[in-house]
Scaffold this active site. Structure first.
Site, PDB file in Angstrom:
ATOM      1  N   GLY A  71       0.814  -1.209   0.005  1.00 36.16           N
ATOM      2  CA  GLY A  71       0.062   0.032   0.076  1.00 36.16           C
ATOM      3  C   GLY A  71       0.822   1.282   0.062  1.00 36.16           C
ATOM      4  O   GLY A  71       0.578   2.119  -0.677  1.00 36.16           O
ATOM      5  N   THR A  72       1.926   1.258   0.821  1.00 37.73           N
ATOM      6  CA  THR A  72       2.898   2.439   0.972  1.00 37.73           C
ATOM      7  C   THR A  72       3.304   2.690  -0.602  1.00 37.73           C
ATOM      8  O   THR A  72       3.354   3.988  -1.141  1.00 37.73           O
ATOM      9  CB  THR A  72       3.915   2.413   1.846  1.00 37.73           C
ATOM     10  N   ASN A 151      -8.871   3.277   8.594  1.00 38.14           N
ATOM     11  CA  ASN A 151      -8.180   2.347   9.085  1.00 38.14           C
ATOM     12  C   ASN A 151      -8.148   2.502  10.661  1.00 38.14           C
ATOM     13  O   ASN A 151      -8.156   1.198  11.454  1.00 38.14           O
ATOM     14  CB  ASN A 151      -6.590   2.271   8.830  1.00 38.14           C
ATOM     15  N   GLN A 179      -7.597  -0.621   3.472  1.00 40.01           N
ATOM     16  CA  GLN A 179      -8.363  -1.362   4.553  1.00 40.01           C
ATOM     17  C   GLN A 179      -9.568  -1.864   4.237  1.00 40.01           C
ATOM     18  O   GLN A 179     -10.219  -2.671   4.753  1.00 40.01           O
ATOM     19  CB  GLN A 179      -8.501  -0.333   5.667  1.00 40.01           C
ATOM     20  N   SER A 199      -3.264  -3.591  -0.290  1.00 42.59           N
ATOM     21  CA  SER A 199      -2.089  -4.278   0.197  1.00 42.59           C
ATOM     22  C   SER A 199      -2.400  -5.758   0.586  1.00 42.59           C
ATOM     23  O   SER A 199      -3.727  -6.024   1.150  1.00 42.59           O
ATOM     24  CB  SER A 199      -1.435  -3.648   1.396  1.00 42.59           C
ATOM     25  N   HIS A 201      -1.597  -8.026   2.590  1.00 33.40           N
ATOM     26  CA  HIS A 201      -1.773  -8.787   4.057  1.00 33.40           C
ATOM     27  C   HIS A 201      -2.758  -8.164   5.075  1.00 33.40           C
ATOM     28  O   HIS A 201      -2.983  -8.497   5.991  1.00 33.40           O
ATOM     29  CB  HIS A 201      -0.124  -8.298   4.988  1.00 33.40           C
ATOM     30  N   THR A 237      12.092  -7.162 -10.533  1.00 35.47           N
ATOM     31  CA  THR A 237      11.551  -8.441 -10.601  1.00 35.47           C
ATOM     32  C   THR A 237      10.385  -8.845  -9.931  1.00 35.47           C
ATOM     33  O   THR A 237      10.467  -8.848  -8.827  1.00 35.47           O
ATOM     34  CB  THR A 237      12.821  -9.597 -10.477  1.00 35.47           C
ATOM     35  N   CYS A 327       1.080   1.844  12.168  1.00 34.80           N
ATOM     36  CA  CYS A 327       2.373   2.467  11.817  1.00 34.80           C
ATOM     37  C   CYS A 327       2.739   3.827  12.825  1.00 34.80           C
ATOM     38  O   CYS A 327       4.045   4.197  12.843  1.00 34.80           O
ATOM     39  CB  CYS A 327       2.149   3.242  10.361  1.00 34.80           C
TER      40      CYS A 327
END
Length: 382
Positions: A71-72, A151, A179, A199, A201, A237, A327
């Site tokens: 996401g970042t 979030n 989120q 993202s 995760h 890659t 974070c």
């Protein structure tokens, strides 16, 4: 002592199916997807199939999905690449004050380069209105970045309405859906979204993999410079095992599963609220009070209870919750989201906790958590 994980807004445990698939890919499909030999072609096939699965989940074309490290990177790419490549058309950007740091810090960076950023203030439920965006728009606006769902407090923003507003404006519309992706039904074309960050995760997939949706009708330069991977839009890659795991997590979070999660998570929120009230515990919910929200997120303010002490006590009793965004929560700094909602002098800013549910949580766990929460609150307030 068992441990109950209620910090799923920070990250989610990888689904066993995702782990098994990734292990197989790492052992048996180690080729470079850019290579033309047999191993490269095998990797390319997995990459293409995964891209197709993910594109279908948001009604996008395969060519509109660009894999990133998460996401970042997706947020930084969407915001900085758009701004720097379009500054001749204008230097005004609109966002909101409750965004994740992955949006706010790129905005501050752009301000240092001379861009003018408008930060919209949310209402007391943490929501932004389409009228606020409309009032802030100018002829120089080149980008509007409004998060899909918050979030920390679970507020959902009117993404479709904002997309409709911007349909005939020069500004690109970006949304951080990190989120929301995996719980909400998202249709990027119906909602007129130009750029969207995600993202893996956050939906029981692997860390350090995500994607940036880029509408085929717009073009932004590659943020990461190097090779010509991802049709020259993201050098490096490709992480084929991670991408395959991401696609598997998306398959597992189908529309039926998402509907079930939203309903179950809302029932968890209702049960916690009901039990606290029955036990005459003073508390307030920060964020939306009804079902129209990211229902896996529940932010509570408990007057007279120090957040740091409460988090520590819960942790020692076997319950993982947080003080806000993962974070920033480690330092227990005041929440910028709650400051935007209530003002910096509100006691809610420093002493609220975030409980966030995941697919494996049960009502028994919720009841055990709430019982222990009540015991600790009474101990700390008597």
């Amino acid at each position: 002592m068992g441990y109950t994980y209620l910090d799923n807004a920070a990250t989610t445990p990888m689904a066993p199916e995702v782990v098994a698939l990734m292990q197989d890919q790492m052992l048996n499909n180690f080729g470079n997807a850019s290579a033309t030999n047999y191993y490269g072609r095998q990797a390319r096939s997995v990459l293409d199939d995964s891209r197709h699965t993910i594109a279908q989940s948001i009604n996008a074309k395969d060519s509109e999905i660009v894999f990133t490290s998460g996401g970042t990177e997706s947020d930084n790419t969407a915001i900085i690449s758009t701004a720097l490549s379009r500054q001749s058309e204008g230097k005004h950007i609109i966002t909101d004050a409750t965004e994740h740091e992955a949006v706010l810090k790129p905005m501050k960076y752009l301000e240092s380069l001379g861009f003018n950023v408008t930060y919209l203030k949310p209402n007391e439920d943490g929501e932004i209105s389409v009228e606020q965006v409309e009032r802030a728009l100018t002829d120089d606006t080149i980008l509007v970045s409004i998060m899909y769902g918050n979030n920390e407090v679970g507020a959902l923003n009117p993404i479709s309405e904002i997309g409709e507003l911007l349909k005939n404006h020069q500004a690109y519309f970006h949304t951080d859906a990190v989120q929301a992706f995996g719980t909400e039904n998202i249709d990027v074309h119906a909602e007129n979204i130009d750029l969207m960050s995600t993202s893996a995760h956050k939906l029981n997939g692997p860390k350090f993999i995500g994607f940036l949706y880029i509408n085929e009708n717009i073009s932004i330069p590659s943020f990461i410079k190097g090779g010509d991977q991802e049709t020259k839009r993201r050098a490096g890659t490709e992480n084929v095992p991670g991408i395959a795991g991401f696609a598997e997590a998306v398959k597992l979070a189908n529309d039926e599963v998402k509907k079930d999660k939203r309903e179950r998570f809302y029932s968890f929120k209702q049960q916690i609220e009901k039990t606290l009230k029955e036990n005459q515990i003073k508390f307030e919910i920060n964020g939306p009070k009804g079902p129209h929200a990211l229902n896996h997120v529940l932010n509570l303010y408990i007057p007279g209870v120090d957040r740091g002490v409460l988090l520590t006590r819960l942790d020692l009793e076997g319950f993982a919750v947080s003080g806000g965004s993962a974070c920033t929560a480690g330092s227990l700094e005041p929440s910028h989201v709650l400051i935007a909602m209530f003002g910096k002098d509100s006691p809610k800013v420093a002493d609220s906790i975030r409980i966030s549910f995941g697919k494996d949580n049960t009502m028994d766990e919720i009841n055990s958590f709430t019982k222990k929460l009540i015991e600790i609150i009474r101990d700390l307030t008597n």
